[in-house]
Structures are given as C-alpha cells and as structure tokens.
Motif scaffolding. Structure first.
Motif, PDB file in Angstrom:
ATOM      1  N   ASP B  29       0.836  -1.186   0.000  1.00 47.13           N
ATOM      2  CA  ASP B  29       0.000   0.000   0.000  1.00 47.13           C
ATOM      3  C   ASP B  29       0.880   1.248   0.000  1.00 47.13           C
ATOM      4  N   TRP B  30       1.201   1.723  -1.180  1.00 49.27           N
ATOM      5  CA  TRP B  30       2.075   2.899  -1.279  1.00 49.27           C
ATOM      6  C   TRP B  30       1.576   3.807  -2.383  1.00 49.27           C
ATOM      7  N   SER B  31       2.054   5.047  -2.366  1.00 47.51           N
ATOM      8  CA  SER B  31       1.657   5.965  -3.433  1.00 47.51           C
ATOM      9  C   SER B  31       2.790   6.931  -3.734  1.00 47.51           C
ATOM     10  N   GLY B  32       2.797   7.438  -4.946  1.00 50.73           N
ATOM     11  CA  GLY B  32       3.806   8.403  -5.377  1.00 50.73           C
ATOM     12  C   GLY B  32       5.134   7.740  -5.659  1.00 50.73           C
ATOM     13  N   LEU B  33       5.635   7.912  -6.883  1.00 53.08           N
ATOM     14  CA  LEU B  33       6.909   7.287  -7.247  1.00 53.08           C
ATOM     15  C   LEU B  33       7.995   8.341  -7.404  1.00 53.08           C
ATOM     16  N   LEU B  34       9.151   8.064  -6.839  1.00 56.50           N
ATOM     17  CA  LEU B  34      10.302   8.945  -6.990  1.00 56.50           C
ATOM     18  C   LEU B  34      11.472   8.102  -7.490  1.00 56.50           C
ATOM     19  N   VAL B  35      12.026   8.482  -8.643  1.00 55.44           N
ATOM     20  CA  VAL B  35      13.183   7.759  -9.175  1.00 55.44           C
ATOM     21  C   VAL B  35      14.399   8.658  -9.038  1.00 55.44           C
ATOM     22  N   ILE B  36      15.368   8.205  -8.284  1.00 56.39           N
ATOM     23  CA  ILE B  36      16.607   8.970  -8.132  1.00 56.39           C
ATOM     24  C   ILE B  36      17.628   8.391  -9.115  1.00 56.39           C
ATOM     25  N   ILE B  44      16.565  16.911  -4.926  1.00 57.09           N
ATOM     26  CA  ILE B  44      15.489  16.127  -4.289  1.00 57.09           C
ATOM     27  C   ILE B  44      16.102  15.041  -3.412  1.00 57.09           C
ATOM     28  N   ILE B  48      15.630  14.554   0.762  1.00 52.96           N
ATOM     29  CA  ILE B  48      15.055  13.410   1.475  1.00 52.96           C
ATOM     30  C   ILE B  48      16.137  12.472   2.008  1.00 52.96           C
ATOM     31  N   LYS B  55      14.455   3.357  -7.057  1.00 52.83           N
ATOM     32  CA  LYS B  55      13.071   3.832  -7.079  1.00 52.83           C
ATOM     33  C   LYS B  55      12.556   3.867  -5.645  1.00 52.83           C
ATOM     34  N   LEU B  58       6.820   7.703  -2.276  1.00 54.40           N
ATOM     35  CA  LEU B  58       6.709   8.925  -1.485  1.00 54.40           C
ATOM     36  C   LEU B  58       5.961   8.664  -0.185  1.00 54.40           C
ATOM     37  N   LYS B  59       5.013   7.726  -0.259  1.00 55.87           N
ATOM     38  CA  LYS B  59       4.201   7.466   0.930  1.00 55.87           C
ATOM     39  C   LYS B  59       3.939   5.969   1.060  1.00 55.87           C
ATOM     40  N   ARG B  61       1.949   3.026   3.527  1.00 59.51           N
ATOM     41  CA  ARG B  61       1.033   2.798   4.652  1.00 59.51           C
ATOM     42  C   ARG B  61       1.303   1.443   5.264  1.00 59.51           C
TER      43      ARG B  61
END
Lengths: 152, 61
Positions: B29-36, B44, B48, B55, B58-59, B61
């Motif tokens: 259960d996750w949301s928002g993707l950030l690829v560094i 960014i 963080i 990958k 962002l959030k 649960r």
C-alpha cells in the motif's frame, strides 16, 4: 561542477506516469543525460516531474519513451514541488463529529458521522446514519468526502 | 508485476525482503513514485537524504 537543478514538467498519457518515470530513468542512464531525479506523485495525474539542469536534456530523453508526450514550456523551482515530497496524512482536515460520505467500498454512498480519527494509521471510525443500530466501522481516510466539518 | 515497498527506507522492492535494509517489513500500500538517477547532483535526493540511485515511494502505509 554541477549546475543548478530545475524542475521540468513532462506531459504523459493518463495512468502511465509511473511507467514513464521508470523508462525515463533508464534512458537517462543509458544515454548519459543529465536527468537527476524523476517524480510521479499520485496527486498529479498526467504529468511527471523531472529534475535536470536544462530542458534540452529532458526533451531528448522523452523522444524514445512511449506515453511521454511533451515537455511543458518553462520551468519550476524546488520550492514549488517540495510539498509532494512530504505528503500530508489523508485524514488531515477530518475532525471528530464531522459528517462524511463514504466514496468507495461496501458502504459507498453512505453518510456517516466521524467518531474517532487515527492519524497514525490514517483511518477513521464512523457511525453510519442509515444503520438501525449504531455500529462503529473503521475505514481508510482517503475513501471519504467531507460533507460538513463539525457539528455545531 | 506488483512491487512492494520497504517500510523502513521506502525503496521499491521486487522480492521478499529489502536488499539494503535486509528487512521483510514490506508493504503493498504505497503511493507516489520517486526515481533517483543521480543522487550526487539531485536536490530532491539531498532533501530526502537518499544516497543510492533507486526507485522510492513517497508514501507508504
């Protein structure tokens, strides 16, 4: 010496934001483009944010990526996208006593009063209006719509 | 394939445990993707506190 980062916005096909971000990262690595990070927040449908030093690199990267449509003119700053990095809990704004409507799940469309808010688990406990016996049910904070803030 | 996310470091994991933390504390259960891609130059990543290109969610649960 690294140049300053700027944020560029890429328009994508709806619901393909994650795949576009993943593929752009692969292209950037393969072709040695100066794309430093890619961001696909759920709140931003149809767009992916790219951190780069100039728009030319981003333009070049999207050429071979399907579902990446165009780079939006102009650029954004780090400050403007900072709020995406620290998402607010979904129960923010829901208070005890508020009237809500359930938007998904077996109780979809039902109206209820909030009895308890659990910020940690992002859950709320509500009592349905239409139930004959008031039974408290616990549901996720993102599956409700606030109808009235607090009962005066 | 559905990827899960390490609850500790927010990294997207395809197996049963996080390769960096070694924990099996994963969530679907996750949301928002950030690829560094380039953690050294990325603002960014610095914000963080990420040092490994990967990958991230962002959030979780």
């Amino acid at each position: 010496m690294s140049e300053d980062s700027a944020i560029f916005v890429i328009k994508t096909t709806a619901n393909q934001e994650r795949s576009v971000a993943g593929m752009l990262a692969k292209v950037a690595k393969k072709e040695n483009l100066d794309i430093r990070a890619l961001l696909a927040p759920d709140e931003l449908k149809g767009y992916v944010l790219a951190e780069s030093s100039n728009s030319g690199e981003v333009e070049q990267a999207i050429q071979t990526v399907p579902h990446a449509r165009a780079v939006v003119k102009g650029q954004s700053s780090m400050e403007e996208i900072m709020h995406f990095l620290t998402p607010k809990p979904t129960v923010t704004g829901i208070t005890e006593g508020a009237i809500i409507e359930v938007t998904s799940g077996p109780f979809k469309g039902e109206k209820a009063r909030v009895k308890r808010v659990d910020e940690g688990h992002e859950e709320i406990t509500v009592e349905l209006f239409d139930a004959v016996v008031p039974i408290p049910i616990t549901i996720r904070g993102d599956t409700v719509r606030i109808l009235r803030k607090e009962d005066e | 394939m559905v990827e899960s996310v390490c609850m500790d470091c927010h990294r997207l994991v395809s197996g049963q445990e996080c390769p960096v933390c070694g924990t099996t504390n994963l969530s679907n259960d996750w949301s928002g993707l950030l690829v560094i891609v380039d953690p050294e130059k990325s603002e960014i990543a610095k914000k963080i506190g990420v040092t490994i290109p990967d990958k991230y969610a962002l959030k979780v649960r």
